[in-house]
Design a protein around this motif. Structure first.
Motif, PDB file in Angstrom:
ATOM      1  N   UNK A 150      96.819  36.931 145.278  1.00 31.90           N
ATOM      2  CA  UNK A 150      96.443  37.919 146.286  1.00 31.90           C
ATOM      3  C   UNK A 150      95.622  37.288 147.398  1.00 31.90           C
ATOM      4  N   UNK A 151      95.685  37.913 148.557  1.00 35.38           N
ATOM      5  CA  UNK A 151      94.897  37.507 149.704  1.00 35.38           C
ATOM      6  C   UNK A 151      94.138  38.740 150.192  1.00 35.38           C
ATOM      7  N   UNK A 152      92.849  38.609 150.403  1.00 34.31           N
ATOM      8  CA  UNK A 152      92.040  39.705 150.915  1.00 34.31           C
ATOM      9  C   UNK A 152      92.300  39.852 152.414  1.00 34.31           C
ATOM     10  N   UNK A 153      92.912  40.959 152.798  1.00 36.29           N
ATOM     11  CA  UNK A 153      93.225  41.199 154.217  1.00 36.29           C
ATOM     12  C   UNK A 153      92.432  42.393 154.761  1.00 36.29           C
ATOM     13  N   UNK A 154      91.332  42.732 154.123  1.00 38.58           N
ATOM     14  CA  UNK A 154      90.522  43.863 154.554  1.00 38.58           C
ATOM     15  C   UNK A 154      90.144  43.767 156.025  1.00 38.58           C
ATOM     16  N   UNK A 155      89.613  42.620 156.437  1.00 35.14           N
ATOM     17  CA  UNK A 155      89.172  42.454 157.819  1.00 35.14           C
ATOM     18  C   UNK A 155      90.329  42.611 158.806  1.00 35.14           C
TER      19      UNK A 155
ATOM     20  N   UNK B  27      93.012  34.121 145.581  1.00 34.02           N
ATOM     21  CA  UNK B  27      92.463  34.927 144.517  1.00 34.02           C
ATOM     22  C   UNK B  27      93.607  35.384 143.617  1.00 34.02           C
ATOM     23  N   UNK B  28      93.309  35.520 142.346  1.00 31.39           N
ATOM     24  CA  UNK B  28      94.257  36.059 141.386  1.00 31.39           C
ATOM     25  C   UNK B  28      93.796  37.470 141.024  1.00 31.39           C
TER      26      UNK B  28
END
Length: 102
Positions: free
Chosen positions: A93-98, A1-2
């Motif tokens: 970006x990388x979604x690291x929520x989990x 993701x950007x």
């Protein structure tokens, strides 16, 4: 993701017009291929700053967005109305929520 963040300084004489242009730009951008989110906000700590937060699927989607005449016109308008050039930062970006929230 950007992930893209940006802001522009509002001027009293153009404030309402700049806010309207920002809202129009965000709404238009959300209809573009690859746009996951695009929002503009009044900065609650600096009320004369209009802040943008965007999420895009890919670099190609961002390039296509920046190439659109409407996007170029928006930036030109903001430059004309603001005492400072708009600021922009673009991140991979990388979604690291989990990972963090379980």
């Amino acid at each position: 993701m950007i992930l893209i963040t940006g802001h522009v300084i509002l001027t009293p004489e153009h404030r309402e017009r700049m806010i309207a242009l920002g809202a129009e730009h965000s709404a238009r951008s959300r209809s573009e291929p690859g746009c996951l989110a695009h929002n503009c906000h009044i900065d609650v700590e600096t009320p004369d700053r209009l802040t943008f937060v965007e999420e895009w699927e890919s670099v190609d989607a961002v390039r296509a967005h920046f190439a659109l005449p409407a996007a170029r016109a928006f930036v030109a308008d903001m430059r004309a109305f603001s005492p400072q050039p708009p600021a922009i930062r673009i991140y991979a970006a990388e979604d690291i929520t989990a990972k963090l929230m379980g």
